[in-house]
Design an enzyme around this catalytic site. Structure first.
Site, short mmCIF file in Angstrom:
data_model
loop_
_atom_site.label_atom_id
_atom_site.label_comp_id
_atom_site.label_asym_id
_atom_site.label_seq_id
_atom_site.Cartn_x
_atom_site.Cartn_y
_atom_site.Cartn_z
N GLU A 28 32.80 36.78 48.75
CA GLU A 28 32.97 35.79 49.81
C GLU A 28 32.10 36.15 51.03
OE1 GLU A 28 37.78 34.98 48.97
OE2 GLU A 28 37.14 36.54 50.36
N ASP A 215 41.71 27.33 43.69
CA ASP A 215 42.63 27.05 42.58
C ASP A 215 43.79 26.21 43.06
OD1 ASP A 215 42.84 30.07 43.59
OD2 ASP A 215 44.87 29.32 43.27
N1 SAH Z 1 40.63 38.55 40.20
C1 SAH Z 1 40.16 38.49 41.57
C2 SAH Z 1 41.27 38.91 42.49
C3 SAH Z 1 41.14 38.36 43.84
S1 SAH Z 1 42.69 38.18 44.62
C4 SAH Z 1 38.86 39.25 41.70
O1 SAH Z 1 37.86 38.74 41.25
O2 SAH Z 1 38.80 40.35 42.27
C5 SAH Z 1 42.49 36.65 45.38
C6 SAH Z 1 41.81 36.62 46.71
O3 SAH Z 1 41.55 35.26 46.98
C7 SAH Z 1 42.66 37.11 47.87
O4 SAH Z 1 41.86 37.67 48.87
C8 SAH Z 1 43.39 35.83 48.36
O5 SAH Z 1 43.47 35.75 49.76
C9 SAH Z 1 42.55 34.69 47.81
N2 SAH Z 1 43.26 33.70 46.96
C10 SAH Z 1 42.62 32.74 46.24
N3 SAH Z 1 43.51 31.99 45.55
C11 SAH Z 1 44.74 32.47 45.83
C12 SAH Z 1 46.07 32.11 45.39
N4 SAH Z 1 46.29 31.12 44.54
N5 SAH Z 1 47.10 32.85 45.85
C13 SAH Z 1 46.89 33.86 46.72
N6 SAH Z 1 45.67 34.24 47.14
C14 SAH Z 1 44.59 33.56 46.72
#
Ligand code: SAH
Length: 257
Positions: A28, A215
Site C-alpha cells: 500500500e 473486499d
Molecule cells: N494476507 C494479507 C494480510 C493483510 S491483513 C497479506 O497479504 O499480508 C489486511 C490489511 O488490510 C490490514 O492492514 C487491514 O487494515 C486491511 N484490511 C483489508 N480488508 C480488511 C477486512 N475485511 N477486515 C479487516 N482489515 C482489512
C-alpha cells in the site's frame, strides 16, 4: 509562494507543513513513496532494531513522511494490526511533531451499507469491534468511539464517500464482531484505524483516514482471497486519491480542509 497564510480562515494560523501518513502494508505504501519521490531514512528516528520504516521528502510545500511498521522480525510479513500501528504512530508523532496524521490503506466494505470494491472513503468516525468489557462506562472505553478531523471542503472537492470505520485485530469476523460492527454503524472495517485515532487523540494531533475497499465482507466470497485478488488494483486507486488529497492539503490551513 505568495503569503498564503493570509488566506487562512483563522488569523495567526499557518498552512499545514508536516504530515505523517501511517500505512500498514508495504504494497500500500510503495506506490505513494514513488509518486512523492520519497527516500527511505538512512539514519532512523526510531530505536535501533525496530522494523519500522520512514520514507520522507518534500512534495510542493509539504514535508511528507510515510511510516510503515515494517516486516515482522520473526515471520517476515507486514506488521499489520493495532499494536504496531499504535507504537509507530506514537514514535512518529514524538519525533516529527506533525500538523496532521493521515492513516490510509485498504479495508473490508459492507455492501449492506453501500460499499463496493474500489470505493475510497474518508472516515467520519472510528470505533473498535473486538474490545468487549461488559461493565458500565468500561463498555464505552472498549468501543473507543472517536471522531476524525472534519474535512468538509476536501470531501466536496474530491467527491469522496464519507462513512464510519470499525477496527479489530482480525481480518475475518466472528458473529459477535459482526453485531458490534453493526452497532458501530460502520460501512468499512480495518485492523488499525481506531488504534491510530487513540494515539492521535492522546497526543492532540488532528487525524483523517482514507480507506479503499478491497473486499466485501457481507458478499459471500472468502475475505482473504478477495482481498488478495483486488489488492493491486485497489492500491492503484488509493494512490490516485491520496495524491489528490495531498494536493488539496498543500498550501491550506487545517481549518480550511
Ligand atoms: N494476507 C494479507 C494480510 C493483510 S491483513 C497479506 O497479504 O499480508 C489486511 C490489511 O488490510 C490490514 O492492514 C487491514 O487494515 C486491511 N484490511 C483489508 N480488508 C480488511 C477486512 N475485511 N477486515 C479487516 N482489515 C482489512
Amino acid at each position: 509562494m505568495a503569503d498564503i497564510a493570509e488566506e487562512c480562515a483563522v488569523t495567526d494560523s499557518k498552512p499545514i507543513s508536516t504530515i505523517v501518513i501511517i500505512i500498514a502494508m508495504r504494497s500500500e505504501a510503495l506506490p505513494l513513496v514513488n509518486t512523492f519521490k520519497l527516500l527511505e531514512d538512512t539514519d532512523s528516528l526510531f530505536p535501533v532494531g525496530v522494523p519500522w520504516v520512514r520514507y520522507h521528502g518534500m512534495y510542493k510545500d509539504l514535508k511528507i513522511n510515510i511510516i510503515w511498521p515494517g516486516k515482522d522480525r520473526t515471520l517476515g510479513v507486514d506488521s499489520v494490526g493495532t499494536i504496531s500501528a499504535s507504537l509507530v504512530t506514537y514514535a512518529s508523532v514524538l519525533a516529527l511533531k506533525p500538523d496532521l496524521i493521515i492513516n490510509t490503506g485498504t479495508a473490508g466494505g459492507f455492501k449492506a451499507k453501500g460499499a463496493d470494491i474500489g470505493d475510497v472513503y474518508i472516515v467520519s468516525e472510528v470505533a473498535f469491534h473486538d474490545r468487549r468489557i461488559p461493565i458500565p462506562i468500561f463498555d464505552q472505553y472498549g468501543i473507543g468511539f472517536r471522531k476524525s478531523f472534519a474535512t468538509p471542503n476536501l470531501v466536496t472537492n474530491l467527491n469522496l464517500k464519507v462513512d464510519k470505520l470499525s477496527t479489530g485485530d482480525s481480518l475475518e469476523m466472528s458473529p459477535v464482531e459482526k453485531e458490534s460492527i453493526e452497532n458501530n454503524d460502520a460501512a468499512i472495517k480495518d485492523m488499525e484505524g481506531a488504534a491510530i485515532a487513540y494515539v492521535a487523540d492522546i497526543l492532540s494531533v488532528p487525524i483523517i483516514f482514507i480507506k479503499a475497499v478491497t473486499d466485501i465482507v457481507d458478499g459471500g466470497k472468502p475475505t482473504a482471497e478477495e482481498f488478495l485478488n483486488n489488492l493491486a488494483a485497489v492500491t492503484a486507486t488509493l494512490q490516485q486519491k491520496v495524491t489528490q488529497v495531498v494536493e488539496f492539503i498543500n498550501g491550506r490551513c487545517l481549518e480550511d480542509l
